[in-house]
Enzyme design. Structure first.
Site, PDB file in Angstrom:
ATOM      1  N   ILE A  47       0.738  -1.319  -0.136  1.00 54.76           N
ATOM      2  CA  ILE A  47       0.062   0.176  -0.232  1.00 54.76           C
ATOM      3  C   ILE A  47       0.685   0.865  -0.024  1.00 54.76           C
ATOM      4  O   ILE A  47       1.842   1.233   0.256  1.00 54.76           O
ATOM      5  CB  ILE A  47      -0.403  -0.094   1.079  1.00 54.76           C
ATOM      6  CG1 ILE A  47      -1.645  -0.960   1.088  1.00 54.76           C
ATOM      7  CG2 ILE A  47      -2.277   1.876   1.429  1.00 54.76           C
ATOM      8  CD1 ILE A  47      -2.596  -1.683   2.668  1.00 54.76           C
ATOM      9  N   CYS A  57       5.036  -2.549   2.776  1.00 56.68           N
ATOM     10  CA  CYS A  57       5.490  -3.927   1.563  1.00 56.68           C
ATOM     11  C   CYS A  57       4.184  -4.437   2.105  1.00 56.68           C
ATOM     12  O   CYS A  57       3.718  -4.877   3.826  1.00 56.68           O
ATOM     13  CB  CYS A  57       6.534  -4.247   2.445  1.00 56.68           C
ATOM     14  SG  CYS A  57       8.136  -3.066   1.383  1.00 56.68           S
ATOM     15  N   GLU A  59       4.477  -8.076   2.606  1.00 59.17           N
ATOM     16  CA  GLU A  59       4.973  -8.894   3.614  1.00 59.17           C
ATOM     17  C   GLU A  59       4.509  -8.302   4.769  1.00 59.17           C
ATOM     18  O   GLU A  59       4.238  -9.123   5.493  1.00 59.17           O
ATOM     19  CB  GLU A  59       6.690  -9.135   3.785  1.00 59.17           C
ATOM     20  CG  GLU A  59       6.946  -9.914   2.395  1.00 59.17           C
ATOM     21  CD  GLU A  59       7.734  -8.764   1.331  1.00 59.17           C
ATOM     22  OE1 GLU A  59       6.680  -7.606   1.198  1.00 59.17           O
ATOM     23  OE2 GLU A  59       8.605  -9.081   0.271  1.00 59.17           O
ATOM     24  N   CYS A  90      12.258  -7.041   1.875  1.00 54.87           N
ATOM     25  CA  CYS A  90      13.115  -6.202   2.417  1.00 54.87           C
ATOM     26  C   CYS A  90      13.692  -6.447   3.707  1.00 54.87           C
ATOM     27  O   CYS A  90      13.241  -6.555   3.783  1.00 54.87           O
ATOM     28  CB  CYS A  90      12.859  -4.757   1.950  1.00 54.87           C
ATOM     29  SG  CYS A  90      11.673  -4.346   3.150  1.00 54.87           S
ATOM     30  N   CYS A  93      11.351  -5.637   6.191  1.00 57.13           N
ATOM     31  CA  CYS A  93       9.696  -7.235   6.542  1.00 57.13           C
ATOM     32  C   CYS A  93      10.907  -8.118   6.979  1.00 57.13           C
ATOM     33  O   CYS A  93      10.016  -8.784   7.728  1.00 57.13           O
ATOM     34  CB  CYS A  93       9.327  -7.310   4.738  1.00 57.13           C
ATOM     35  SG  CYS A  93       8.764  -5.811   4.747  1.00 57.13           S
TER      36      CYS A  93
HETATM   37  N1  THU Z   1       7.549  -3.991  -1.527  1.00 52.09           N
HETATM   38  C1  THU Z   1       6.376  -4.620  -1.779  1.00 52.09           C
HETATM   39  O1  THU Z   1       5.876  -5.474  -1.186  1.00 52.09           O
HETATM   40  N2  THU Z   1       8.042  -6.295  -1.184  1.00 52.09           N
HETATM   41  C2  THU Z   1       9.039  -6.420  -1.009  1.00 52.09           C
HETATM   42  O2  THU Z   1       9.369  -7.195  -1.201  1.00 52.09           O
HETATM   43  C3  THU Z   1       9.703  -5.204  -2.367  1.00 52.09           C
HETATM   44  C4  THU Z   1       8.822  -3.625  -2.092  1.00 52.09           C
HETATM   45  C5  THU Z   1       6.781  -3.048  -2.454  1.00 52.09           C
HETATM   46  C6  THU Z   1       7.402  -1.535  -2.095  1.00 52.09           C
HETATM   47  C7  THU Z   1       6.289  -0.702  -2.788  1.00 52.09           C
HETATM   48  O3  THU Z   1       5.136  -0.625  -2.438  1.00 52.09           O
HETATM   49  C8  THU Z   1       7.064  -1.142  -4.149  1.00 52.09           C
HETATM   50  O4  THU Z   1       6.846  -2.654  -3.861  1.00 52.09           O
HETATM   51  C9  THU Z   1       7.876  -0.978  -4.776  1.00 52.09           C
HETATM   52  O5  THU Z   1       9.836  -0.986  -4.050  1.00 52.09           O
END
Ligand code: THU
Length: 130
Positions: A47, A57, A59, A90, A93
């Site tokens: 979100i 993220c 996760e 990342c 997370c």
């Molecule tokens: N993002 C995630 O939701 N999980 C990941 O493992 C990598 C990055 C999201 C954060 C942001 O909304 C977008 O991906 C780009 O970084």
């Protein structure tokens, strides 16, 4: 232990959750599905926010969703994005996943690539703890 059918199920639920992603800035939709020790599954998606740093993220939304529903011991988490690169979690997370001594198996999948499965310790060998 996580079975191949559980992996398939988690990836499918993560794929469905990615459809609810709100990612107008990065255009990188992500879904996650975490399984607890009673085999309950909770999902989340990334979100984003116009104030970029407030983005969360997939996760972490999945883990927080699980915790809000009383789940605390996690054995696996699947993370899915429709388009490459594979969404390897990342550091933030991973640290959240590790809370309470959890070391879930991490499965990452993408529409165009073969899934990959990581032992938690290979991604975050030295999680911080108090
Ligand atoms: N993002 C995630 O939701 N999980 C990941 O493992 C990598 C990055 C999201 C954060 C942001 O909304 C977008 O991906 C780009 O970084």
């Amino acid at each position: 232990m996580i079975t191949q059918s559980e992996i398939t199920r988690l990836l499918e639920l993560a794929r469905k959750a990615s459809q609810n992603a709100y990612a107008p800035y990065s255009k990188y939709a992500v879904g996650a599905a975490v399984m607890d020790e009673q085999d309950r599954i909770f999902t989340g998606c990334n979100i984003e926010n116009a104030s970029y740093g407030l983005t969360i993220c997939a996760e972490r939304t999945a883990i927080f969703n699980a915790r809000c529903n009383g789940a605390v011991r996690f054995k696996a988490i699947a993370v899915y994005t429709p388009k490459p690169p594979l969404p390897v979690p990342c550091g933030a997370c991973l640290q959240v996943m590790a809370e309470g001594g959890n070391r879930p198996v991490v499965i990452v999948g993408c529409h165009e690539e073969q899934e990959r499965i990581f032992a938690f310790e290979d991604l975050l060998p030295k999680a911080f703890s108090l």
